[in-house]
Design a protein around this motif. Structure first.
Motif, PDB file in Angstrom:
ATOM      1  N   THR A   1      -3.562   7.521   1.713  1.00  0.00           N
ATOM      2  CA  THR A   1      -2.591   8.217   0.871  1.00  0.00           C
ATOM      3  C   THR A   1      -1.424   8.796   1.673  1.00  0.00           C
ATOM      4  OG1 THR A   1      -3.994  10.190   0.987  1.00  0.00           O
ATOM      5  CG2 THR A   1      -4.251   8.810  -0.953  1.00  0.00           C
ATOM      6  N   SER A   2      -1.340   8.409   2.956  1.00  0.00           N
ATOM      7  CA  SER A   2      -0.234   8.892   3.800  1.00  0.00           C
ATOM      8  C   SER A   2       0.938   7.915   3.677  1.00  0.00           C
ATOM      9  CB  SER A   2      -0.688   9.005   5.258  1.00  0.00           C
ATOM     10  OG  SER A   2      -1.785   9.904   5.341  1.00  0.00           O
ATOM     11  N   LYS A   3       2.026   8.396   3.130  1.00  0.00           N
ATOM     12  CA  LYS A   3       3.166   7.521   2.809  1.00  0.00           C
ATOM     13  C   LYS A   3       3.889   7.033   4.058  1.00  0.00           C
ATOM     14  CE  LYS A   3       5.670   9.428  -0.715  1.00  0.00           C
ATOM     15  NZ  LYS A   3       6.896   9.664  -1.507  1.00  0.00           N
ATOM     16  N   ASN A   4       4.158   5.742   4.110  1.00  0.00           N
ATOM     17  CA  ASN A   4       5.021   5.130   5.127  1.00  0.00           C
ATOM     18  C   ASN A   4       4.587   5.359   6.570  1.00  0.00           C
ATOM     19  OD1 ASN A   4       6.641   4.214   3.028  1.00  0.00           O
ATOM     20  ND2 ASN A   4       7.820   6.107   3.022  1.00  0.00           N
ATOM     21  N   THR A   5       3.315   5.401   6.798  1.00  0.00           N
ATOM     22  CA  THR A   5       2.816   5.515   8.171  1.00  0.00           C
ATOM     23  C   THR A   5       2.673   4.132   8.810  1.00  0.00           C
ATOM     24  OG1 THR A   5       0.593   5.500   7.257  1.00  0.00           O
ATOM     25  CG2 THR A   5       1.540   7.652   7.787  1.00  0.00           C
ATOM     26  N   GLN A   6       2.809   3.096   8.012  1.00  0.00           N
ATOM     27  CA  GLN A   6       2.676   1.739   8.551  1.00  0.00           C
ATOM     28  C   GLN A   6       3.908   0.905   8.188  1.00  0.00           C
ATOM     29  OE1 GLN A   6      -1.325   0.729   6.832  1.00  0.00           O
ATOM     30  NE2 GLN A   6      -2.004   0.955   8.940  1.00  0.00           N
ATOM     31  N   LYS A   7       4.242  -0.020   9.078  1.00  0.00           N
ATOM     32  CA  LYS A   7       5.430  -0.854   8.837  1.00  0.00           C
ATOM     33  C   LYS A   7       5.067  -2.314   8.566  1.00  0.00           C
ATOM     34  CE  LYS A   7       9.292   1.697  10.647  1.00  0.00           C
ATOM     35  NZ  LYS A   7       8.602   2.968  10.940  1.00  0.00           N
ATOM     36  N   SER A   8       3.848  -2.684   8.913  1.00  0.00           N
ATOM     37  CA  SER A   8       3.447  -4.083   8.724  1.00  0.00           C
ATOM     38  C   SER A   8       3.482  -4.477   7.253  1.00  0.00           C
ATOM     39  CB  SER A   8       2.000  -4.304   9.185  1.00  0.00           C
ATOM     40  OG  SER A   8       1.835  -3.852  10.472  1.00  0.00           O
TER      41      SER A   8
ATOM     42  N   SER B   1       0.874  -1.188   0.000  1.00  0.00           N
ATOM     43  CA  SER B   1       0.000   0.000   0.000  1.00  0.00           C
ATOM     44  C   SER B   1       0.903   1.227   0.000  1.00  0.00           C
ATOM     45  CB  SER B   1      -0.889  -0.010   1.234  1.00  0.00           C
ATOM     46  OG  SER B   1      -0.102   0.085   2.400  1.00  0.00           O
ATOM     47  N   ILE B   2       0.302   2.383  -0.099  1.00  0.00           N
ATOM     48  CA  ILE B   2       1.096   3.611   0.018  1.00  0.00           C
ATOM     49  C   ILE B   2       1.579   3.751   1.466  1.00  0.00           C
ATOM     50  CG2 ILE B   2       0.933   6.146  -0.096  1.00  0.00           C
ATOM     51  CD1 ILE B   2      -0.953   5.745  -2.521  1.00  0.00           C
ATOM     52  N   THR B   3       0.760   3.276   2.385  1.00  0.00           N
ATOM     53  CA  THR B   3       1.084   3.427   3.820  1.00  0.00           C
ATOM     54  C   THR B   3       2.276   2.566   4.252  1.00  0.00           C
ATOM     55  OG1 THR B   3      -0.543   1.713   4.366  1.00  0.00           O
ATOM     56  CG2 THR B   3      -1.306   4.010   4.428  1.00  0.00           C
ATOM     57  N   ASN B   4       2.514   1.463   3.578  1.00  0.00           N
ATOM     58  CA  ASN B   4       3.662   0.613   3.951  1.00  0.00           C
ATOM     59  C   ASN B   4       4.677   0.498   2.815  1.00  0.00           C
ATOM     60  OD1 ASN B   4       2.686  -1.269   2.120  1.00  0.00           O
ATOM     61  ND2 ASN B   4       2.752  -2.997   3.542  1.00  0.00           N
ATOM     62  N   ALA B   5       4.675   1.487   1.932  1.00  0.00           N
ATOM     63  CA  ALA B   5       5.461   1.408   0.689  1.00  0.00           C
ATOM     64  C   ALA B   5       6.937   1.053   0.932  1.00  0.00           C
ATOM     65  CB  ALA B   5       5.355   2.727  -0.075  1.00  0.00           C
ATOM     66  N   LYS B   6       7.554   1.775   1.845  1.00  0.00           N
ATOM     67  CA  LYS B   6       8.985   1.572   2.082  1.00  0.00           C
ATOM     68  C   LYS B   6       9.246   0.184   2.664  1.00  0.00           C
ATOM     69  CE  LYS B   6      12.812   4.281   3.921  1.00  0.00           C
ATOM     70  NZ  LYS B   6      13.138   5.546   4.615  1.00  0.00           N
ATOM     71  N   SER B   7       8.432  -0.216   3.623  1.00  0.00           N
ATOM     72  CA  SER B   7       8.608  -1.526   4.267  1.00  0.00           C
ATOM     73  C   SER B   7       8.417  -2.657   3.279  1.00  0.00           C
ATOM     74  CB  SER B   7       7.611  -1.717   5.413  1.00  0.00           C
ATOM     75  OG  SER B   7       7.786  -0.743   6.380  1.00  0.00           O
TER      76      SER B   7
END
Lengths: 248, 248
Positions: B227-234, B126-132
């Motif tokens: 649409t909030s980027k990288n707010t989640q790590k799961s 997702s956008i929220t876990n993009a980096k992870s």
């Protein structure tokens, strides 16, 4: 009117599938170089045969044979799939056609897609005839109460950014000329291709895999030719039955 | 390493087809809202069941039932497919899971795609876990000598720009974190999605068909959340056999 873009000819799945676009007037886009080659030929003659098979091309009597495999001219053929080479030899081609001779073109990707689409109206689109093909497709679609489907050809199994950009450029003309008020989000699937047309898209095509390949093979002039917007007015329409493309 | 994007789940052809991505570690992307919902749930529990069928969801005993049809909460279910609603009720969900209860989520588009992909490694992006998810997918792909395939879910028969943008954002992280020197043109098919990430992509998602639908249904907070980027790590990994997603 529904205006859309097809992702059917790039993907993991079967490349040879038939796609039913009978509700659409279709624009098939093979930017490097078949579409521009076809426009160039249609400036010189009214009809050209097109085939995916070298053998079938050989069967067409009294013909000038044009074609490529892996971007290179086919041995024993008269010309390669090069709009610049054809332009240089235009008098010879014109004369041959006017004296009752045939013109046959064989390419792989473009022909594969043309043969696998089901639609009564299949036009040939390029960057060079973008405005003309947009205009004619819109009229045709309106008259027949159909949508317009943009079909980037791609290479077998590989995405081709130049065909995607070509689709965006033609889409822009369809939108700009005919209805300023269409909201972008109504045609969500067109956003990526249309966005590319606002970027340095010529550079992207020059640096694409196809672009670099053409440069390496000595076809740099074709690259310039094929990325020159609206330099051609011819629009070709494909007739599956006879395997030919005529001026439309 | 081959990194690519699949256009298989938007197109004119059969939507229910199986796609063989066994050479790839796959990232399935359903931005509005299943992917973020799954990340939210995996912050609270280690395993959730996922199904496309309301009936099957009902069969899972002692469960909190979460799901939507046409973005609306299903009648008789505990929660909708809304990460914000789930965050508000996180203590209840956590407690239920820690006491041996099950969590089941039913959505249409995301589940359809999950069930139709053949791969040993299917992650939820997702956008929220993009980096992870980019980091974990890269490691997984490297260890298993596979490529990475980004799979935007789309809606049945309709292109969804938000999933395409999500794929671009995750692709950017894969490229940025691991190899600055990869030339763009090596991954031509990623150019359109990656270009979108350089635009006002949040606005594009808010104005998309899905985005407008969510706003109209009163889920504006979910739009901001998703649409909030990288707010989640799961990062979730799908297990087809058990029909569940676990923390990875």
């Amino acid at each position: 009117m529904k205006i859309s873009i097809s992702f059917d000819f790039f993907g993991s799945s079967e490349i040879q599938k038939t796609v039913d676009f009978s509700d659409y007037c279709v624009i098939v886009i093979d930017v490097l170089r078949a579409s521009a080659t076809i426009c160039t030929l249609l400036d010189l003659c009214d009809k050209i045969y097109i085939t995916g098979s070298i053998e079938k091309a050989g069967d067409i009597e009294n013909s000038i044979k044009i074609g490529e495999r892996n971007a290179k001219k086919i041995e024993g053929f008269d010309f390669g799939n090069s709009p610049v080479e054809l332009t240089v030899n235009k008098n010879l081609i014109k004369e041959h056609f006017e004296n009752g001779g045939n013109i046959v073109l064989t390419t792989t990707n473009g022909t594969r897609v043309l043969e696998n689409i089901v639609s009564d109206h299949i036009l040939i689109g390029s960057i060079t005839n973008a405005k003309s093909v947009a205009k004619k497709a819109y009229k045709l679609a309106k008259e027949n109460n159909k949508g317009i489907m943009l079909v980037p050809v791609h290479r077998k199994g590989n995405f081709a950014i130049e065909d995607f950009i070509g689709a965006g450029i033609i889409a822009d003309y369809i939108f700009k000329e005919y209805d300023e008020k269409i909201p972008d989000e109504k045609f969500e699937e067109l956003i990526p291709a249309r966005m590319l047309t606002k970027s340095d898209w010529v550079r992207k095509i020059f640096e694409s895999n196809s672009g670099k390949n053409l440069k390496e093979l000595g076809y740099f002039e074709d690259l310039i030719f094929c990325t020159s917007k609206n330099t051609q007015k011819s629009v070709g329409i494909f007739d599956k039955k006879s395997g030919s493309i005529s001026s439309f």
